[in-house]
Design an enzyme around this catalytic site. Structure first.
Site, short mmCIF file in Angstrom:
data_model
loop_
_atom_site.label_atom_id
_atom_site.label_comp_id
_atom_site.label_asym_id
_atom_site.label_seq_id
_atom_site.Cartn_x
_atom_site.Cartn_y
_atom_site.Cartn_z
N GLU A 84 1.72 3.66 3.01
CA GLU A 84 2.16 3.10 4.29
C GLU A 84 3.68 3.20 4.35
O GLU A 84 4.41 2.25 4.07
CB GLU A 84 1.63 1.68 4.45
CG GLU A 84 0.10 1.69 4.49
CD GLU A 84 -0.54 0.32 4.51
OE1 GLU A 84 -1.77 0.25 4.46
OE2 GLU A 84 0.21 -0.68 4.56
N GLU A 130 0.93 -5.59 10.76
CA GLU A 130 0.37 -4.24 10.86
C GLU A 130 1.07 -3.56 12.03
O GLU A 130 0.95 -4.00 13.18
CB GLU A 130 -1.15 -4.31 11.10
CG GLU A 130 -1.92 -4.93 9.94
CD GLU A 130 -2.08 -3.98 8.75
OE1 GLU A 130 -1.67 -2.81 8.86
OE2 GLU A 130 -2.61 -4.44 7.71
N HIS A 153 3.11 -3.55 6.89
CA HIS A 153 2.05 -2.56 6.64
C HIS A 153 1.87 -1.65 7.84
O HIS A 153 2.30 -1.95 8.95
CB HIS A 153 0.71 -3.27 6.42
CG HIS A 153 0.62 -4.01 5.13
ND1 HIS A 153 -0.17 -3.59 4.08
CD2 HIS A 153 1.22 -5.15 4.71
CE1 HIS A 153 -0.05 -4.45 3.07
NE2 HIS A 153 0.78 -5.40 3.43
N HIS A 199 0.88 -1.18 0.00
CA HIS A 199 0.00 0.00 0.00
C HIS A 199 0.92 1.22 0.00
O HIS A 199 1.72 1.41 0.92
CB HIS A 199 -0.92 -0.01 1.23
CG HIS A 199 -1.91 -1.14 1.18
ND1 HIS A 199 -2.19 -1.96 2.24
CD2 HIS A 199 -2.70 -1.56 0.15
CE1 HIS A 199 -3.11 -2.84 1.89
NE2 HIS A 199 -3.44 -2.63 0.62
ZN LIG Z 1 -1.51 -2.04 4.17
#
Ligand SMILES: [Zn+2]
Length: 337
Positions: free
Chosen positions: A65, A221, A157, A62
């Site tokens: 990020e 994450e 992420h 992404h």
């Molecule tokens: Zn992500």
């Protein structure tokens, strides 16, 4: 805290003069760096290690990020200078360079929903080509790993929203393999506070490498997404230190994983947005892992109602803005191994 990008990240960000690939580059530290593509660099230790692990780090899947990109880039810079002695074969993939340059999550379609073949259904999206390319790069990397060797993939992420557990991992569905407690202990060492055990196949990068290449693969994450240069990198010390120790073979002896070390959750079901009538009855800023009271109507979509049961369910990745047909959130519940 601002960092100046290393030559690795500059290469990705600037997309300058076309370089033919693969392109080899000897680092001062004796490490061989090989650019396989504009977003892919493999690093080979100065001394080949037959027993070594094969470690894939991906970031920027992404594009907005940025903190994990900065963490990985500073690790690369320290390997290049010799400050961090690399002991294992390493592939770094900067997932979506075009989105990284624009500071966007994605351009046409969420890249982390296009793996494990899903890119073929969305061939017109720019991310579809990227997903196919990333799969090929991962396949090439792991195909050169001896059968008995350890294959690792950490897909780094940050989340769009805050979280009851700031740092958490998603363990892809394993089909017939057992969860690896050595990995669970290492995640604790990284500062991971909770792990979601996924209960079905997914179109994520970590599911792809887990299922197709038998890697110990995780989506990590690591906090909240912020623009480049605005990240408080001190919040990423845990993963930064753990990755540096992993790459340089200096991980201390870790205590064995014990049930209860941190909460485990299992994905119970996805909230699917079937139509534009989809309404999510949660505050726009609701944190990941917020508990859903028994009987609470989580969302409605025409005549369909999603109702919380039992009082121990929690919401993960709520996002009513997705396109119809896509997942607008995951309802999770406590789990054990
Ligand atoms: Zn992500």
């Amino acid at each position: 805290m601002t960092i100046s990008p290393s030559r690795f990240l500059q290469q990705v960000l600037q997309a300058t003069a076309p370089v033919s690939h693969p392109h080899d580059w000897h680092l001062a530290s004796g490490v061989l760096a090989r650019w396989h593509a504009d977003n892919a660099v493999e690093l080979l230790p100065a001394l080949a290690n037959q027993e070594g692990s094969h470690i894939l780090l991906s970031c920027g899947i992404h594009g907005n990020e940025t903190a994990p990109i900065e963490v990985v880039d500073s690790i690369l810079a320290d390997i290049a200078s010799g400050h961090l002695p690399l002991q294992h074969r390493l592939l770094v993939l900067f997932g979506n360079p075009a989105a990284i340059r624009q500071g966007e999550r994605y351009l046409d379609y969420d890249l982390n929903r296009l793996f494990a073949g899903a890119h073929r259904q969305h061939a017109d999206a720019r991310e579809a080509k990227r997903a196919a390319q990333l799969e090929q790069l991962a396949e090439l990397f792991f195909s050169r790993a001896p059968a008995a060797s350890t294959r690792l993939h950490y897909d780094l992420h940050t989340a769009i929203r805050g979280s009851v557990y700031e740092k958490f991992a998603i363990y892809p569905f394993l089909q017939h393999r057992a969860h690896d407690t050595t990995q669970l202990a290492w995640l604790r060492h990284c500062g991971i506070e909770a792990v979601l055990l996924h209960s079905k196949p997914a179109n994520t990068f970590s599911y792809y490498t887990s299922y197709y290449h038998q890697a110990h693969a995780f989506t990590l994450e690591l906090g909240k997404a912020r623009p480049f240069g605005q990240n408080d990198l001190s919040r990423f010390t845990g993963i930064d230190q753990a990755l540096r120790q992993l790459l340089s073979d200096t991980t201390p002896q870790l205590a064995a994983y014990q049930p209860g070390d941190y909460p485990l959750f299992r994905a119970k079901y996805d909230l699917i947005k079937h139509s534009e009538a989809f309404r999510l009855h949660l505050d726009a800023n609701v944190e990941n892992f917020t508990t859903l009271p028994n009987g609470f109507v989580i969302a409605e979509d025409g005549t369909q109602r999603y109702v919380a049961e039992g009082g121990k369910e929690r919401i993960l990745f709520p996002n009513p803005g997705v396109k119809p047909g896509l997942r607008a959130g995951i309802v999770v519940e406590p789990a054990t191994l």
